[in-house]
Design a protein around this motif. Structure first.
Motif, PDB file in Angstrom:
ATOM      1  N   ILE A  76       0.787  -1.287   0.140  1.00  0.00           N
ATOM      2  CA  ILE A  76      -0.057  -0.120  -0.035  1.00  0.00           C
ATOM      3  C   ILE A  76       0.845   1.382   0.121  1.00  0.00           C
ATOM      4  O   ILE A  76       0.714   2.304  -0.551  1.00  0.00           O
ATOM      5  CB  ILE A  76      -0.876  -0.120   1.408  1.00  0.00           C
ATOM      6  N   ALA A  77       1.912   1.160   0.788  1.00  0.00           N
ATOM      7  CA  ALA A  77       2.760   2.377   1.011  1.00  0.00           C
ATOM      8  C   ALA A  77       3.404   2.610  -0.359  1.00  0.00           C
ATOM      9  O   ALA A  77       3.614   3.675  -1.041  1.00  0.00           O
ATOM     10  CB  ALA A  77       3.841   2.237   1.914  1.00  0.00           C
ATOM     11  N   GLU A  78       3.947   1.422  -1.153  1.00  0.00           N
ATOM     12  CA  GLU A  78       4.805   1.735  -2.518  1.00  0.00           C
ATOM     13  C   GLU A  78       3.685   2.250  -3.271  1.00  0.00           C
ATOM     14  O   GLU A  78       3.741   3.078  -4.245  1.00  0.00           O
ATOM     15  CB  GLU A  78       5.175   0.331  -2.952  1.00  0.00           C
ATOM     16  N   ALA A  79       2.409   1.711  -3.510  1.00  0.00           N
ATOM     17  CA  ALA A  79       1.322   1.926  -4.545  1.00  0.00           C
ATOM     18  C   ALA A  79       1.130   3.445  -4.166  1.00  0.00           C
ATOM     19  O   ALA A  79       0.820   4.377  -5.283  1.00  0.00           O
ATOM     20  CB  ALA A  79       0.018   1.363  -4.353  1.00  0.00           C
ATOM     21  N   ALA A  80       0.940   3.848  -3.074  1.00  0.00           N
ATOM     22  CA  ALA A  80       0.585   5.280  -2.582  1.00  0.00           C
ATOM     23  C   ALA A  80       1.662   6.436  -3.115  1.00  0.00           C
ATOM     24  O   ALA A  80       1.536   7.189  -3.817  1.00  0.00           O
ATOM     25  CB  ALA A  80       0.594   5.477  -1.145  1.00  0.00           C
ATOM     26  N   LYS A  81       2.980   5.822  -2.854  1.00  0.00           N
ATOM     27  CA  LYS A  81       4.006   6.829  -3.388  1.00  0.00           C
ATOM     28  C   LYS A  81       3.929   6.866  -5.017  1.00  0.00           C
ATOM     29  O   LYS A  81       4.125   7.891  -5.509  1.00  0.00           O
ATOM     30  CB  LYS A  81       5.436   6.067  -2.970  1.00  0.00           C
ATOM     31  N   VAL A  82       3.941   5.595  -5.605  1.00  0.00           N
ATOM     32  CA  VAL A  82       3.569   5.717  -6.989  1.00  0.00           C
ATOM     33  C   VAL A  82       2.446   6.378  -7.547  1.00  0.00           C
ATOM     34  O   VAL A  82       2.668   7.238  -8.416  1.00  0.00           O
ATOM     35  CB  VAL A  82       3.582   4.296  -7.650  1.00  0.00           C
ATOM     36  N   SER A  83       1.356   6.291  -7.008  1.00  0.00           N
ATOM     37  CA  SER A  83       0.390   7.094  -7.369  1.00  0.00           C
ATOM     38  C   SER A  83       0.484   8.773  -7.427  1.00  0.00           C
ATOM     39  O   SER A  83       0.042   9.413  -8.212  1.00  0.00           O
ATOM     40  CB  SER A  83      -0.913   6.815  -6.756  1.00  0.00           C
ATOM     41  N   VAL A  84       1.225   9.133  -6.040  1.00  0.00           N
ATOM     42  CA  VAL A  84       1.560  10.420  -6.248  1.00  0.00           C
ATOM     43  C   VAL A  84       2.618  10.911  -7.254  1.00  0.00           C
ATOM     44  O   VAL A  84       2.231  11.937  -7.892  1.00  0.00           O
ATOM     45  CB  VAL A  84       2.054  10.726  -4.613  1.00  0.00           C
ATOM     46  N   ALA A  85       3.468  10.153  -7.301  1.00  0.00           N
ATOM     47  CA  ALA A  85       4.508  10.397  -8.450  1.00  0.00           C
ATOM     48  C   ALA A  85       3.880  10.697  -9.833  1.00  0.00           C
ATOM     49  O   ALA A  85       4.120  11.515 -10.653  1.00  0.00           O
ATOM     50  CB  ALA A  85       5.586   9.411  -8.595  1.00  0.00           C
ATOM     51  N   TRP A  86       2.992   9.750 -10.246  1.00  0.00           N
ATOM     52  CA  TRP A  86       2.099   9.776 -11.276  1.00  0.00           C
ATOM     53  C   TRP A  86       1.397  10.887 -11.595  1.00  0.00           C
ATOM     54  O   TRP A  86       1.239  11.587 -12.515  1.00  0.00           O
ATOM     55  CB  TRP A  86       1.299   8.414 -11.498  1.00  0.00           C
ATOM     56  N   LEU A  87       0.673  11.172 -10.385  1.00  0.00           N
ATOM     57  CA  LEU A  87      -0.335  12.438 -10.509  1.00  0.00           C
ATOM     58  C   LEU A  87       0.454  13.615 -10.677  1.00  0.00           C
ATOM     59  O   LEU A  87      -0.016  14.421 -11.506  1.00  0.00           O
ATOM     60  CB  LEU A  87      -1.009  12.724  -8.981  1.00  0.00           C
ATOM     61  N   GLN A  88       1.571  13.756 -10.113  1.00  0.00           N
ATOM     62  CA  GLN A  88       2.721  14.900 -10.576  1.00  0.00           C
ATOM     63  C   GLN A  88       2.986  14.937 -11.760  1.00  0.00           C
ATOM     64  O   GLN A  88       3.294  15.966 -12.376  1.00  0.00           O
ATOM     65  CB  GLN A  88       3.840  14.861  -9.652  1.00  0.00           C
ATOM     66  N   LYS A  89       2.905  13.888 -12.555  1.00  0.00           N
ATOM     67  CA  LYS A  89       3.141  13.913 -13.966  1.00  0.00           C
ATOM     68  C   LYS A  89       1.841  14.030 -14.892  1.00  0.00           C
ATOM     69  O   LYS A  89       1.900  13.852 -16.093  1.00  0.00           O
ATOM     70  CB  LYS A  89       3.956  12.541 -14.381  1.00  0.00           C
ATOM     71  N   GLY A  90       0.748  14.176 -14.296  1.00  0.00           N
ATOM     72  CA  GLY A  90      -0.242  14.360 -15.098  1.00  0.00           C
ATOM     73  C   GLY A  90      -0.892  13.078 -15.214  1.00  0.00           C
ATOM     74  O   GLY A  90      -2.079  13.130 -15.955  1.00  0.00           O
ATOM     75  N   MET A  91      -0.706  12.033 -14.689  1.00  0.00           N
ATOM     76  CA  MET A  91      -1.415  10.641 -14.771  1.00  0.00           C
ATOM     77  C   MET A  91      -2.285  10.437 -13.591  1.00  0.00           C
ATOM     78  O   MET A  91      -1.580   9.959 -12.539  1.00  0.00           O
ATOM     79  CB  MET A  91      -0.275   9.628 -14.863  1.00  0.00           C
ATOM     80  N   SER A  92      -3.345  10.762 -13.702  1.00  0.00           N
ATOM     81  CA  SER A  92      -4.267  10.569 -12.526  1.00  0.00           C
ATOM     82  C   SER A  92      -5.001   9.031 -12.657  1.00  0.00           C
ATOM     83  O   SER A  92      -6.021   8.793 -13.290  1.00  0.00           O
ATOM     84  CB  SER A  92      -5.502  11.518 -12.459  1.00  0.00           C
ATOM     85  N   ILE A  93      -4.191   8.245 -12.025  1.00  0.00           N
ATOM     86  CA  ILE A  93      -4.607   6.622 -12.322  1.00  0.00           C
ATOM     87  C   ILE A  93      -4.422   5.920 -10.852  1.00  0.00           C
ATOM     88  O   ILE A  93      -3.418   5.780 -10.370  1.00  0.00           O
ATOM     89  CB  ILE A  93      -3.544   5.961 -13.248  1.00  0.00           C
ATOM     90  N   PRO A  94      -5.694   5.416 -10.441  1.00  0.00           N
ATOM     91  CA  PRO A  94      -5.697   4.922  -9.369  1.00  0.00           C
ATOM     92  C   PRO A  94      -4.900   3.461  -9.186  1.00  0.00           C
ATOM     93  O   PRO A  94      -4.947   2.966 -10.323  1.00  0.00           O
ATOM     94  CB  PRO A  94      -7.326   4.679  -8.761  1.00  0.00           C
ATOM     95  N   ILE A  95      -4.639   3.061  -8.212  1.00  0.00           N
ATOM     96  CA  ILE A  95      -3.810   1.953  -8.036  1.00  0.00           C
ATOM     97  C   ILE A  95      -4.681   0.932  -6.977  1.00  0.00           C
ATOM     98  O   ILE A  95      -4.948   1.292  -5.864  1.00  0.00           O
ATOM     99  CB  ILE A  95      -2.603   2.065  -7.618  1.00  0.00           C
ATOM    100  N   ALA A  96      -5.105  -0.414  -7.443  1.00  0.00           N
ATOM    101  CA  ALA A  96      -5.582  -1.363  -6.765  1.00  0.00           C
ATOM    102  C   ALA A  96      -4.772  -2.160  -6.055  1.00  0.00           C
ATOM    103  O   ALA A  96      -3.654  -2.930  -6.825  1.00  0.00           O
ATOM    104  CB  ALA A  96      -6.607  -2.130  -7.401  1.00  0.00           C
TER     105      ALA A  96
END
Ligand code: C2E
Ligand code: CA
Ligand code: CA
Ligand code: CA
Length: 276
Positions: free
Chosen positions: A94-114
């Protein structure tokens, strides 16, 4: 610390025996794997079968073992569950997914991770609070992380599972029922759970072209899910024909080798650009 260390030289095994006895070598190695950076997150997209748009990705764990090579989850998740190590594994994912989702969002990729969670997590009444802490610490939020739970993990202890799921749902976390059709859950029970997504197990989807029975099962599951107000994801979409059949049946989303195998995070951006 562990018995494996005390009992002298450990016999090398090419792969782990997922038998009835807990493999002590594996357990002690798995304990260390988290701190040794050997665990890794792969992702696989879920795409809209009408528009092709990427809805989200599923996080799937891999263990890059220093000597045994890549170990797939079926080889070690059952041990992690038996020993309780799964709790640390889940929180790490969950921690890894959370970090990745934030990094993606900063690149304009708003993609939820399950993220996949297991029965042990569901009976831990403190689990939702731990999730909240992780989201806060990583600067992520509940719209970026969703959780997948299998039917059978819910049915281990349905009452406690329901409490945990309600708590997570109240926090705003979206929940999916995984491997639908393979467990023994009662539909009347599932109806009471705060889930928004139902994933049809790949065993029904993979032979959808050849097997009329599978087509009937998939078709009625889609109908059932829609009647319950859930959206449906078909796993195991391996070719264009399966995609088309599912599309005709009104299935909302698909996931499978046809779109992409699970790939490392670092490869996902390239895949995403090519897909779009
Ligand atoms: P799952 O959650 O049902 O994940 C789907 C599995 O199907 C994945 O296997 C995926 O690689 C595979 N798959 C995806 N598309 C296709 C396809 O088109 N055809 C076929 N034949 N297979 C496909 P994987 O990654 O080996 O994971 C196996 C299981 O291990 C998962 O099943 C899940 O139950 C468990 N797992 C994986 N990661 C985690 C984790 O972080 N935590 C927990 N608790 N369980 C995990
Ligand atoms: Ca899953
Ligand atoms: Ca599944
Ligand atoms: Ca599965």
């Amino acid at each position: 610390v562990s018995k494996a260390q005390k009992s002298g030289p450990v016999v090398f095994q090419p792969s782990f025996d997922v038998g009835s006895n807990v493999n002590l070598t594996l357990v002690s190695e798995l304990k260390k794997s988290i701190y040794n950076n050997e665990l890794s997150v792969f992702v696989q997209p879920k795409v809209n079968l009408q528009s092709r748009a990427v809805r989200s990705v599923e996080a799937l764990i891999r263990w890059k073992h220093p000597t045994r090579g890549m170990i797939f989850p079926d080889q070690f998740i059952p041990f992690a569950e038996q020993t309780g190590l799964i709790r640390d594994v889940t929180l790490w994912m969950i921690a890894e997914a959370a970090k990745v989702s934030v990094a993606w969002l900063q690149k304009g990729m708003s993609i939820p991770i399950a993220v996949n969670i297991s029965a042990r997590d569901l009976i831990d009444s403190d689990f939702p609070n731990k999730v909240a802490e992780i989201l806060k610490a990583t600067g992520s939020n509940t719209s970026l992380i969703s959780l997948e739970v299998t039917e059978s993990s819910i049915m281990d202890d349905p009452h406690r599972a329901k409490q945990t799921l309600l708590h997570l749902s109240e926090m705003g976390i979206k929940l999916a029922i995984d491997d639908f059709g393979t467990g023994y859950s009662s539909l009347s029970y599932l109806k009471e759970l705060p889930v928004s997504e139902l994933k049809i197990d790949k065993s029904f989807v993979m032979h959808i072209e050849a097997s009329q029975n599978d087509r009937i099962i998939v078709n009625s599951t889609i109908e059932l899910a829609h009647n319950m107000g859930l959206h449906v994801v078909a796993e195991g979409v391996e070719n264009i024909d399966a995609w088309k059949s599912l599309q005709e049946m009104g299935c909302d989303y698909g996931q499978g080798y046809y779109m992409s195998r699970p790939i490392p995070i670092s490869d996902f951006e390239t895949w995403y650009q090519q897909w779009a």
